[in-house]
Design an enzyme around this catalytic site. Sequence first.
Site, short mmCIF file in Angstrom:
data_model
loop_
_atom_site.label_atom_id
_atom_site.label_comp_id
_atom_site.label_asym_id
_atom_site.label_seq_id
_atom_site.Cartn_x
_atom_site.Cartn_y
_atom_site.Cartn_z
N THR A 294 35.64 32.74 54.19
CA THR A 294 36.80 33.39 54.81
C THR A 294 36.70 33.28 56.33
OG1 THR A 294 37.01 34.95 52.98
CG2 THR A 294 38.06 35.56 55.04
N GLN A 324 41.60 33.38 49.97
CA GLN A 324 41.46 33.79 51.36
C GLN A 324 41.67 32.60 52.30
OE1 GLN A 324 39.32 34.25 48.80
NE2 GLN A 324 37.96 36.02 49.17
N GLN A 346 46.93 35.56 51.72
CA GLN A 346 45.78 36.46 51.62
C GLN A 346 44.89 36.30 52.86
OE1 GLN A 346 43.55 36.19 47.96
NE2 GLN A 346 41.96 37.59 48.66
N ASP A 347 44.54 37.46 53.47
CA ASP A 347 43.63 37.48 54.63
C ASP A 347 44.20 36.75 55.84
OD1 ASP A 347 42.00 38.82 52.92
OD2 ASP A 347 40.32 37.43 52.99
N ASP A 368 45.44 42.07 51.51
CA ASP A 368 44.45 42.39 52.56
C ASP A 368 44.74 41.59 53.84
OD1 ASP A 368 43.28 43.77 50.45
OD2 ASP A 368 41.75 42.24 50.07
N ARG A 436 43.46 49.29 51.12
CA ARG A 436 42.42 49.59 50.13
C ARG A 436 41.06 49.45 50.79
NH1 ARG A 436 41.47 44.57 45.94
NH2 ARG A 436 41.63 42.84 47.42
#
Length: 531
Positions: A294, A324, A346-347, A368, A436
């Site tokens: 990531t 990610q 994502q990310d 996220d 989260r």
Amino acid sequence: MALRIILFVVIFLVLILSLIIPTALSRSHRTSLTQWCDKTPHPGPCKYFVSHGRHRFPPPKCRSDFRKILVQVAINRALDARRHAFQLGPNCENKPQKSAWADCLKLYDDTIFQLNRTLQGLNTQKRSCTDFDAQTWLSTALTNIDTCRAGSSELNVSDFILPIASNYNVSELISNSLAINAGLVGKHEAEPTEDFPSWVSKPERRLLRSSLSSIKPNLVVAKDGSGHFRTVQAAIDAAARRRIGTRFVIHVKKGVYRENIEVGINNNDIMLVGDGLRKTIITSGRSVKSGYTTYSSATAGIDGLRFIARGITFQNTAGPDKGQAVALRSASDLSVFFRCAFEGYQDTLMVHSQRQFYKECYIYGTIDFIFGNAAVVFQNCIIYVRRPLKGQANVITAHGRNDPYQNTAISIHNSVVRAAPDLKPVVKSFDTFLGRPWKRYSRAVFLKCFLDHLVSPVGWLEWEKSTFALDTLYYGEYKNFGPGSSTRYRVRWPGFHVITSAKVASQFTVGSLIAGKSWLPATGVPFSLGL
């Protein structure tokens, strides 16, 4: 004869005392350090490495003395771990091992940099930082080690990386330093009363007060060859070779720049100025599923101090099925992103560490997509939630605070949360959550934000359907409004708070969370200090 006997007795006593006194003093010294170590979260590693390290430390007279001892011990162990990491290089057998290893080597270099920066700054003879600064840099040093571990886990090479990530007790020693330093942090004593900090030169003050149109760049990047360079990285590399470390402005003309860029840890005071976020785009498509961590998937990775970006889009085009995939990763202390966009799934935006500020920016993503362990404030930004894959839920934040003494949090202030155009037609088919808990002490707040109807009534999501961190996290909402802002059906976790006190909410503002009064005026970017 009697005189000889007396002389013999005196010599004998002197010899005995010469053996007893140092032993007693040594025992007393060890006792003193032991008592101090008992005040830390990890007394075992503290006691061992303080007494068995390469330095012999004088007994600490006070908490600040002991803090310096702890930081020095952490530096020593980090140097040992870094040496081991370097030696692992020739043993890399495949791309995942090499990718995780390269990350860890870089992250250990940065950890050593942050620890040395802290120790030098706290020197009593010439103190150049505040206790709050030290807490920020120690937090970053610890985050780096966590990131090293995370990358090896993502690529399933933990067995290869584990010896350098865990066998040197670097995390525990930094955690001890954080705990001891936390007792010394007061109100931000370095906040100046003038507009600019003393380290900002007069020419730089004029530059930063200027409008974008009147800023004269040091270098120009243009796809068509009309500038000094055709790629952004070439200009950044040229800036790194400059001898005088003043603000360096790089104008990136309109165009789509397909490249990955890195601003290194010693390449400070870089300012990237685009022609507007719709016109200047830096884009790439790395992802975890294509073999990157990531961390290393980032289209742009920023480490140098006091980085500023204006009018640029940072994009990762890997898509929702590649996992990610980071558009921008920032570990730049005292950095600012003004009227920029961050596009991914994502990310998208990795606010990795340090103090960061985002003003009037656009952030697009699914899962996220604002994550990391920085102390960061987003002010007057628009957060666009995109359409994820079938069966997925959207999650806006995932904060990575892994130690209760890290002074980090994600704060979203006076901003807007909406569905992106691709999600709007199917918005009822997907749940969207505010955050989260990625790590045990995750902290995220939404202050005075407009939350559209896409936000789930429960607001927040457990980590992979577990009870992990629900009593140690801190999630808060303060005076939000809009169809998705009602807290009536919000989660009932011990760590979730409907904030009603302005004093509590103010802990997450520009003035408190990132000590913005002491450095943001120097950037020339507008900001609100409080609520």
